[in-house]
Motif scaffolding. Structure first.
Motif, short mmCIF file in Angstrom:
data_model
loop_
_atom_site.label_atom_id
_atom_site.label_comp_id
_atom_site.label_asym_id
_atom_site.label_seq_id
_atom_site.Cartn_x
_atom_site.Cartn_y
_atom_site.Cartn_z
N LYS A 40 -19.52 -2.36 54.72
CA LYS A 40 -18.86 -2.47 53.41
C LYS A 40 -19.73 -3.34 52.51
CE LYS A 40 -16.38 -5.44 51.29
NZ LYS A 40 -16.81 -5.24 49.89
N PRO A 41 -20.42 -2.72 51.55
CA PRO A 41 -21.27 -3.52 50.66
C PRO A 41 -20.43 -4.20 49.58
CG PRO A 41 -21.44 -1.21 50.07
CD PRO A 41 -20.50 -1.27 51.25
N ALA A 42 -21.03 -5.18 48.89
CA ALA A 42 -20.35 -5.86 47.80
C ALA A 42 -20.01 -4.87 46.68
CB ALA A 42 -21.24 -6.97 47.25
N TRP B 262 -23.88 -9.39 47.12
CA TRP B 262 -24.58 -8.61 46.09
C TRP B 262 -25.98 -9.13 45.78
CZ3 TRP B 262 -25.59 -12.34 42.66
CH2 TRP B 262 -24.71 -13.43 42.60
N CYS C 51 -29.01 -17.63 48.30
CA CYS C 51 -28.41 -18.61 49.21
C CYS C 51 -29.41 -19.73 49.48
CB CYS C 51 -28.00 -17.93 50.50
SG CYS C 51 -29.31 -16.93 51.20
N MET D 250 -23.63 -18.05 55.35
CA MET D 250 -22.81 -18.43 54.17
C MET D 250 -23.60 -19.24 53.14
SD MET D 250 -19.40 -19.08 56.44
CE MET D 250 -20.26 -20.04 57.67
N GLY D 251 -22.89 -20.11 52.43
CA GLY D 251 -23.46 -20.76 51.25
C GLY D 251 -24.57 -21.75 51.54
N GLY E 109 -12.91 -6.58 49.12
CA GLY E 109 -12.80 -7.38 50.34
C GLY E 109 -11.43 -7.24 50.97
N SER E 110 -10.38 -7.29 50.15
CA SER E 110 -9.03 -7.25 50.73
C SER E 110 -8.66 -5.85 51.23
CB SER E 110 -8.01 -7.74 49.70
OG SER E 110 -8.15 -6.99 48.52
N GLY F 257 -21.96 -14.07 52.96
CA GLY F 257 -21.24 -14.30 51.71
C GLY F 257 -20.87 -15.76 51.60
P1 NAD Z 1 -18.28 -13.30 48.76
O1 NAD Z 1 -17.91 -14.16 49.91
O2 NAD Z 1 -17.39 -13.33 47.58
O3 NAD Z 1 -18.34 -11.77 49.22
C1 NAD Z 1 -19.15 -11.34 50.29
C2 NAD Z 1 -18.59 -10.04 50.84
O4 NAD Z 1 -17.31 -10.32 51.42
C3 NAD Z 1 -18.35 -8.96 49.78
O5 NAD Z 1 -18.66 -7.70 50.32
C4 NAD Z 1 -16.86 -9.09 49.52
O6 NAD Z 1 -16.29 -7.90 49.02
C5 NAD Z 1 -16.34 -9.42 50.90
N1 NAD Z 1 -15.03 -10.08 50.91
C6 NAD Z 1 -14.49 -10.89 49.96
N2 NAD Z 1 -13.26 -11.30 50.33
C7 NAD Z 1 -13.01 -10.76 51.54
C8 NAD Z 1 -11.91 -10.81 52.44
N3 NAD Z 1 -10.83 -11.52 52.17
N4 NAD Z 1 -12.00 -10.14 53.60
C9 NAD Z 1 -13.11 -9.44 53.92
N5 NAD Z 1 -14.18 -9.34 53.10
C10 NAD Z 1 -14.14 -9.99 51.92
O7 NAD Z 1 -19.80 -13.66 48.39
P2 NAD Z 1 -20.70 -13.06 47.22
O8 NAD Z 1 -20.21 -13.62 45.93
O9 NAD Z 1 -20.82 -11.59 47.36
O10 NAD Z 1 -22.12 -13.69 47.59
C11 NAD Z 1 -22.49 -14.98 47.26
C12 NAD Z 1 -22.36 -15.90 48.44
O11 NAD Z 1 -23.10 -15.39 49.55
C13 NAD Z 1 -22.97 -17.28 48.19
O12 NAD Z 1 -22.12 -18.27 48.70
C14 NAD Z 1 -24.28 -17.24 48.95
O13 NAD Z 1 -24.79 -18.49 49.32
C15 NAD Z 1 -23.92 -16.40 50.11
N6 NAD Z 1 -25.12 -15.82 50.73
C16 NAD Z 1 -25.53 -16.34 51.92
C17 NAD Z 1 -26.69 -15.86 52.52
C18 NAD Z 1 -27.15 -16.43 53.84
O14 NAD Z 1 -27.92 -15.75 54.50
N7 NAD Z 1 -26.75 -17.61 54.24
C19 NAD Z 1 -27.41 -14.83 51.92
C20 NAD Z 1 -26.96 -14.33 50.70
C21 NAD Z 1 -25.79 -14.83 50.12
#
Ligand code: NAD
Length: 497
Positions: free
Chosen positions: A177-179, A153, A286, A253-254, A210-211, A230
């Protein structure tokens, strides 16, 4: 914005309701009484429809010449320019970051669209001489098929564009699938591409959790690429889900990014960078500068200047031009921030400013938190190692350049790092030794541009990169082609002496 506005899934070129008949609400994090819209709470059945549609569309889309595919993306870039202000405003209402930053988010989608559309006429392969006479050889990129995209998001239009544009120009089809916190910005992007003539089924969008949506999407046997941005925990689950079918899996990721401030740094500049990197997007990037490692000779002065500036930051609704920092995205993220403030205090860090949720007056209906600075943090503390994703910055004193690098590299993440120094040797040494995917000299940890690779090492990524031509590697596979025009059998490695 109408209160009853209902947004639908986009499948096969049409806006359709979910098979579930269920919806979810999206509310403004600066004022939860404001309903942004109602979105489809989809499930596996919608995913199956979308993937089947994308699979069918791939048969024809892959055969359209890349420059023609790119023309649609060029048109979309122009259309995004026209709608930039409206989309930015809607994004601020949907996720809270200030207007200047949401304009930047849409701009990033514009930049990426222009850049990837240009790739439609490049997408370079190699031609090389052959070891045998009368033989021609080259490499070329080929698309893979249906690409699944799961996005967070915090950059609700930029990140979908980083994935969609390279995937499309390479000749793939897409299901995104967006957030759940930011479906509107992704819908705005998809709508724009649709208006610009993308054939039916080439790009599909399914909203939901996500699920219920993410999981069936990434495990679907007809999905060939999963591109995920994410958290590291969910990224690990995505990686495991992709492994049995050898799906191409791209993970961003993070982060736990660091700014190193040396004793010869221009402190004004370093403070500017630390404020922007630490509190921009409410610390929810991130690439956020959540650690500042400061040489002990500059420490006292840096802290004084930094805390003074942090205290003055104007927090509020991002639509107000005076406001510099918006709310956290939702209640759960705000709870995480508050929890880390407790952890930092317990660990013995020095709370220099902030530390509280804002609840009075204009803040009463949103998820606001004070800009927070901890001093005298040491590298072992959880606030110095774990991603908080909020307006909390840890300042860590250090004794030397070598120690600063060691602290900088001591976390599990490796996205972005920066050094402030006037010494060119130190700058180059840090550039060589920081094990992060992105590195800055005399600039903050945020501010990537679309034409260089974006991504991180260690628990931030799995070796792929977004943006730049590196993104094409995620969404294509190499094919090496040999054409023998000698008219006889020629055997490589055998007949060439
Ligand atoms: P999140 O991991 O909670 O969710 C990301 C996406 O994954 C969402 O669309 C969510 O609905 C989906 N999701 C969640 N559980 C799932 C599952 N079990 N199976 C499949 N999809 C699932 O992350 P967030 O809270 O939306 O975003 C914040 C995180 O993203 C932070 O850790 C941040 O550092 C990271 N991020 C990384 C970058 C990068 O380029 N490295 C860029 C932006 C954000």
């Amino acid at each position: 914005m109408s209160k009853e506005q209902v947004y639908k899934n986009f499948i096969g070129g049409e806006w359709v309701e979910s098979r579930t008949g269920r919806t979810f609400e999206n509310r403004n994090p600066a004022n939860t009484e404001e309903l942004i819209g109602v979105f489809q709470k989809s499930d596996r059945r919608d995913v199956e429809k979308a993937v089947a549609t994308a699979k069918k569309a791939y048969e024809t889309w892959r055969l359209i010449p890349a420059p023609k595919r790119a023309e649609i993306i060029f048109r979309a870039a122009h259309r995004l320019v026209e709608q930039k202000e409206q989309f930015a405003r809607e994004m601020t209402c949907e996720m809270g970051k200030v207007l200047a930053e949401t304009r930047g988010d849409v701009q990033e989608a514009i930049d990426m669209s222009f850049y990837m559309a240009g790739e439609g006429r490049r997408m370079y392969g190699q031609t090389t001489p052959s070891e045998l006479p009368s033989k021609f050889q080259m490499s070329m990129r080929m698309p893979l098929g249906v690409c699944a995209m799961i996005t967070p998001w915090n950059f609700p239009m930029a990140i979908p564009s980083w994935k969609i544009m390279p995937a499309l120009v390479c000749g793939n089809t897409v299901v995104i699938k967006p957030a759940t916190d930011t479906p509107l910005s992704a819908i705005n992007l998809v709508k724009t591409l649709d208006e610009c003539g993308l054939p039916r089924g080439v790009l599909n969008l399914v909203t939901g959790s996500g699920s219920e949506v993410g999981d069936p999407l990434m495990t679907h046997p007809d999905v060939k690429v999963v591109s995920f941005t994410g958290s590291t925990d969910v990224g690990r689950a995505v990686s495991e889900a992709c492994a049995p079918q050898f799906k191409h899996c791209h993970l961003e990721m993070g982060g736990k990014n660091v700014i190193i401030v040396m004793d010869d740094a221009k402190l004004d500049l370093a403070v500017d960078g630390a404020i922007w990197g630490g509190f921009g997007t409410t610390g929810q990037r991130c690439t956020a500068s959540s650690r500042i490692v400061v040489h002990k000779r500059a420490y006292k002065e840096f802290i004084k200047m930094f805390v003074e500036r942090a205290k003055k930051l104007r927090v509020g609704n991002g639509l107000n031009p005076e406001v510099e920092m918006g709310p956290s995205i939702n209640e759960s993220q705000l709870n995480t921030v508050q929890n880390y403030v407790k952890i930092g205090r317990k660990e013995g860090a020095d709370l220099l400013c902030g530390g509280n949720r804002l609840t009075k007056g204009v803040y009463s209906k949103g998820w606001f938190h004070e800009p927070t600075v901890f001093g005298d943090v040491n590298r072992k503390m959880r606030i110095a190692r774990e991603e908080i994703f909020g307006p909390v910055v840890s300042v860590i004193p250090c004794n030397s350049f070598d120690e600063a690098i060691e602290i900088g590299n001591s976390v599990d993440y490796g996205l972005s790092s920066a050094i402030y120094t006037q010494d060119v040797n130190r700058a180059f040494n840090a550039m060589r030794d920081m094990y992060t995917g992105i590195f800055y000299v005399n600039a903050s940890t945020i501010g990537a541009e679309v034409h260089l690779p974006f991504g991180g090492t260690k628990n931030t990524g799995n070796g792929h990169r977004e943006a730049g031509t590196a993104a094409l590697d995620v969404f294509s596979e190499w094919k090496s082609v040999y054409i023998d025009y000698s008219g006889k059998l020629q055997r490589a490695q055998i007949d060439n002496n």
